[in-house]
Design an enzyme around this catalytic site. Structure first.
Site, PDB file in Angstrom:
ATOM      1  N   LYS A 199       0.869  -1.176   0.000  1.00  0.00           N
ATOM      2  CA  LYS A 199       0.000   0.000   0.000  1.00  0.00           C
ATOM      3  C   LYS A 199       0.903   1.223   0.000  1.00  0.00           C
ATOM      4  CE  LYS A 199      -3.388   2.362   2.794  1.00  0.00           C
ATOM      5  NZ  LYS A 199      -4.349   2.187   3.888  1.00  0.00           N
ATOM      6  N   ARG A 221       1.853   9.949   5.755  1.00  0.00           N
ATOM      7  CA  ARG A 221       1.966   8.507   5.997  1.00  0.00           C
ATOM      8  C   ARG A 221       3.198   7.910   5.296  1.00  0.00           C
ATOM      9  NH1 ARG A 221      -2.886   8.239   8.368  1.00  0.00           N
ATOM     10  NH2 ARG A 221      -4.850   8.704   7.299  1.00  0.00           N
ATOM     11  N   LYS A 252      -2.431  -1.664  -3.421  1.00  0.00           N
ATOM     12  CA  LYS A 252      -3.245  -0.442  -3.365  1.00  0.00           C
ATOM     13  C   LYS A 252      -2.356   0.783  -3.451  1.00  0.00           C
ATOM     14  CE  LYS A 252      -6.040   1.902  -0.004  1.00  0.00           C
ATOM     15  NZ  LYS A 252      -6.612   1.830   1.330  1.00  0.00           N
TER      16      LYS A 252
END
Ligand SMILES: NCC[C@H](CC(=O)O)[C@@H](CN)CCC(=O)O
Ligand SMILES: [Zn+2]
Length: 329
Positions: A199, A221, A252
């Site tokens: 991700k 993040r 993702k």
């Protein structure tokens, strides 16, 4: 010329063209994301996420009934606490037995026995700071506390009846921690562990964060989601999560990361690969269709068939309700 140069005949008919695809999109491949509010009677359009709503528990069943009738097989639940004073540094509300996710898991299990219920597991919707874990004093993630907390939340969702838990937090070691706790609880044999293994951090989650109220209050993040250029790092994260007990590997975002999906299929050749066409990718396709670049249905199919071509057989898609109609006709 030389007959070996003649390929056109092999795809000269619509059926022969469909036979060229290794994987065909079917309804059972699709997972539909649902945003569950803790305001029980809420049903609010999410402006930045076309056609998507945030719904309270009292609005979910009437919304899902026609979709289940049309062949919806799976949903993934994202809790969105809207009530004030719910969020704290530990994301305590994430596994509140009366919280939106646990109540909805129980309701959907009872109301739609055939529906496969996936619970996304993360803290960012429930933490005051908006990060996907518990922070150290220096603002970084405390790995042990985050993994302990995320795995506890996953168990709570599984105990409530989720068929699958999908930790989207990206803390190191959460897959192993969840698998071990599922085994300790004696429920590892009835819960699918789907890892968001690869991700990536980036600019494609904006509409989701608007919908879920999960924008980090500071920073970003980038220290726990993967750097977009990290192809080798993604391969290592996929290998790690397979080794820690993941049953399904998810990549993702999807369309911007098709090489990662094909890497995941090569590494996890013996397991299903999922991909998540995220909010920013979905909103971009809508914007393109609105701008007249392409027809929405055409790009929905072409983008999703590209995700299958790369090796995914499970797709988290905001187009799911329309695919249930388009795949019927
Ligand atoms: N747990 C993180 C949520 C994460 C986006 C983010 O990084 O905020 C995704 C949900 N699993 C966003 C999904 C999307 O954009 O559609
Ligand atoms: Zn998160």
């Amino acid at each position: 010329g030389d007959i070996s140069s003649q390929l056109h005949g092999g795809y000269s008919h619509p059926l022969a063209r469909s036979w060229q695809a290794e994987r065909q999109l079917t309804k059972s491949m699709l997972i539909y994301p649902l945003f569950i509010s803790d305001e029980d009677d809420e049903e609010i359009l999410i402006p930045s996420l076309p056609d998507q709503h945030r719904r309270g528990i009292n609005k979910i069943v009437p919304f899902l009934e026609p979709l289940v009738r049309k062949g919806l097989r799976s949903v993934i639940l994202f809790g969105v606490p809207m009530k004030s004073g719910v969020k704290d540094a530990l994301g305590t509300a994430a596994d509140d037995p009366k919280g939106p996710v646990i109540a909805t898991i129980r309701l959907l299990r009872q109301r739609f026995p055939q529906l496969f219920i996936i619970a996304d597991v993360c803290l960012c919707e429930y933490t005051s700071h908006g990060h996907c874990g518990i922070l150290r004093d220096d603002g970084g993630l405390n790995n042990q506390l985050s993994v302990d907390r995320v795995s506890d939340v996953a168990i709570a969702y599984a105990q409530a009846g989720a068929h699958c838990v999908a930790p989207s937090d990206m803390n190191d070691g959460r897959i192993r921690a969840i698998k071990l706790k599922l085994i300790e609880e004696g429920i590892a044999d009835r819960v699918v562990l789907m890892s968001y293994a690869a991700k990536f951090s980036g600019c494609l989650y904006g509409p989701f964060r608007d919908a879920a109220g999960s924008v980090p209050s500071f920073g970003d993040r980038k220290c726990y989601q993967l750097p977009p250029g990290g192809r080798g790092l993604a391969r290592r994260a996929i290998e790690r999560d397979i080794g820690e007990g993941a049953d399904i590997i998810m990549v993702k975002p999807a369309n911007q990361y098709l090489d990662i999906i094909s890497d995941a299929k090569e590494i996890g050749k013996n397991m299903p690969i999922a991909a998540y066409q995220v909010s920013g990718e979905f909103a971009m396709l809508h914007a393109g269709a609105k701008a007249g670049v392409f027809d929405l249905k055409a790009i929905a199919f072409e983008s999703t068939e590209g995700i299958l071509r790369a090796g995914a057989t499970i797709v988290v898609s905001y187009f799911t309700p329309q695919f249930l109609d388009w795949l019927e006709s």
